[in-house]
Design a protein around this motif. Structure first.
Motif, PDB file in Angstrom:
ATOM      1  N   ILE A 199      -1.915  -2.128  -5.393  1.00  0.00           N
ATOM      2  CA  ILE A 199      -2.014  -0.683  -5.216  1.00  0.00           C
ATOM      3  C   ILE A 199      -2.824  -0.109  -6.368  1.00  0.00           C
ATOM      4  N   LEU A 200      -3.771   0.771  -6.033  1.00  0.00           N
ATOM      5  CA  LEU A 200      -4.455   1.566  -7.044  1.00  0.00           C
ATOM      6  C   LEU A 200      -3.770   2.923  -7.060  1.00  0.00           C
ATOM      7  N   PHE A 201      -3.037   3.190  -8.135  1.00  0.00           N
ATOM      8  CA  PHE A 201      -2.277   4.435  -8.214  1.00  0.00           C
ATOM      9  C   PHE A 201      -3.211   5.595  -8.558  1.00  0.00           C
ATOM     10  N   CYS A 202      -3.179   6.614  -7.697  1.00  0.00           N
ATOM     11  CA  CYS A 202      -4.066   7.784  -7.825  1.00  0.00           C
ATOM     12  C   CYS A 202      -3.242   9.058  -7.656  1.00  0.00           C
ATOM     13  N   PRO A 203      -2.324   9.348  -8.578  1.00  0.00           N
ATOM     14  CA  PRO A 203      -1.466  10.524  -8.402  1.00  0.00           C
ATOM     15  C   PRO A 203      -2.278  11.802  -8.290  1.00  0.00           C
TER      16      PRO A 203
END
Length: 332
Positions: A199-203
């Motif tokens: 997962i690429l976390f992009c909040p």
């Protein structure tokens, strides 16, 4: 073949902190540590670690890569977790001593010796949920590893997650086990639901990092990656790759990157996306998954710029290119 990081040398370097001071380090068996079941680390996660490597050169010498930077981050993580301050000179000597003892076991290229310094709170007290451990233990494990891509490099499938975050924002620059644990559930779900590798976390649309690596976008002669702040890990491999990119005449842009811009750029021919970390150096991303749709990155396969950057870094680590930045520490 044994899984990466599953084989350990039979001895390790160890030191303990008690009565407000560090004791002398010693070399001890690496199959166990003395620790009370009520130890602070087991209940309140007072733990941090580092990952770095030693490399064998053609002349038989052994060198550790960017040890000073990993020790600085180790010290920073310990301080931010309210663990006892580490003695950086002692940590360096522990690494040198244990690597020297097992220098003959450092694999030849493309293998290396993975080095894992670890710091844990050991005070036996369960009434300190909101107070630090007054005692601690520090040890340095060694694990001989082969080529991370022994089965052949392949481009990863990455899920873009705009709702979650790898860890609490104030914990991001700390290399602590709890951060990896907090990302594990979402990663496992992404693997099951959409066959994503990570997962690429992009909040809120802000492209940050994956569960275990920094993220870089390569568009022509430009590398784009998020500027350092306290919300994500300050990777030593990330720093090394950006320095090499500048050496090669590339433009390095450390700035905010939105999911919208990422997907727009990813559709262009020749664009590459990579994850950077100690284990794999650079791993190419071939597909983004976002809102139940798949987006191919460039050709969808590992790209030539990522390969060039990885090879340039490996050549320095293995002694096949000049170490112009003094990144290597010779052990034997």
């Amino acid at each position: 073949m044994a899984a990466f990081g599953s084989i350990f040398m039979p001895r390790m370097a160890l030191a303990t902190f008690d009565n407000n001071q560090w004791g002398e380090s010693k070399i001890v068996p690496s199959d166990s540590i003395p620790m009370h079941p009520g130890a602070h680390v087991l209940h309140y996660s007072s733990t941090c670690f580092e990952g770095l490597k030693a490399f064998r050169h053609a002349d038989g010498s052994v060198h550790v890569f960017r040890m000073d930077q990993n020790i600085k981050r180790f010290s920073q993580s310990s301080r931010l977790l309210a663990l006892p301050d580490v003695n950086e000179e002692q940590v360096a000597q522990m690494i040198k001593d244990i690597v020297a003892e097992f220098a003959s076991d450092v694999p030849a290229p493309p293998g290396s010796m993975y080095i894992r310094p670890t710091h844990i709170g050991t005070e036996a007290i369960i009434g300190k949920a909101a107070a630090p451990s007054l005692t601690s233990m520090m040890y340095v494990l060694l694990s001989p590893v082969g080529d991370y891509f022994s089965g052949g490099a392949h481009a990863l499938r990455i899920l873009l997650d705009e709702n979650g975050q790898r860890c609490a924002p104030h914990m991001g620059m700390i290399k602590s086990g709890g951060n990896y644990a907090s990302a594990l559930g979402p990663i496992m779900k992404a693997k099951e639901d959409v066959q994503a590798d990570q997962i690429l976390f992009c909040p809120n649309g802000d492209v940050q990092e994956t569960g275990a690596a920094n993220f870089l976008l390569i568009d022509g002669d430009e590398i784009i990656t998020k500027a350092l702040d306290s919300s994500f890990l300050h990777g030593v491999t990330r720093s090394s790759i950006l320095t090499i990119a500048k050496d090669l005449g590339m433009t390095v842009s450390e700035r905010d990157l939105t999911v919208s811009e990422l997907l727009e750029r990813a559709a262009k021919p020749g664009v590459e996306a990579v994850l950077s970390g100690t284990a794999a150096v650079l791993t190419s991303v071939g597909t983004f998954i976002h809102n139940d749709k798949e987006f191919k990155v460039g050709s969808g396969e590992p790209g030539p710029i990522a390969e060039k950057l990885r090879k340039t870094l490996n050549d320095i680590q293995w002694g096949n290119a000049q170490d112009t930045h003094n990144w290597l520490t010779k052990i034997v």
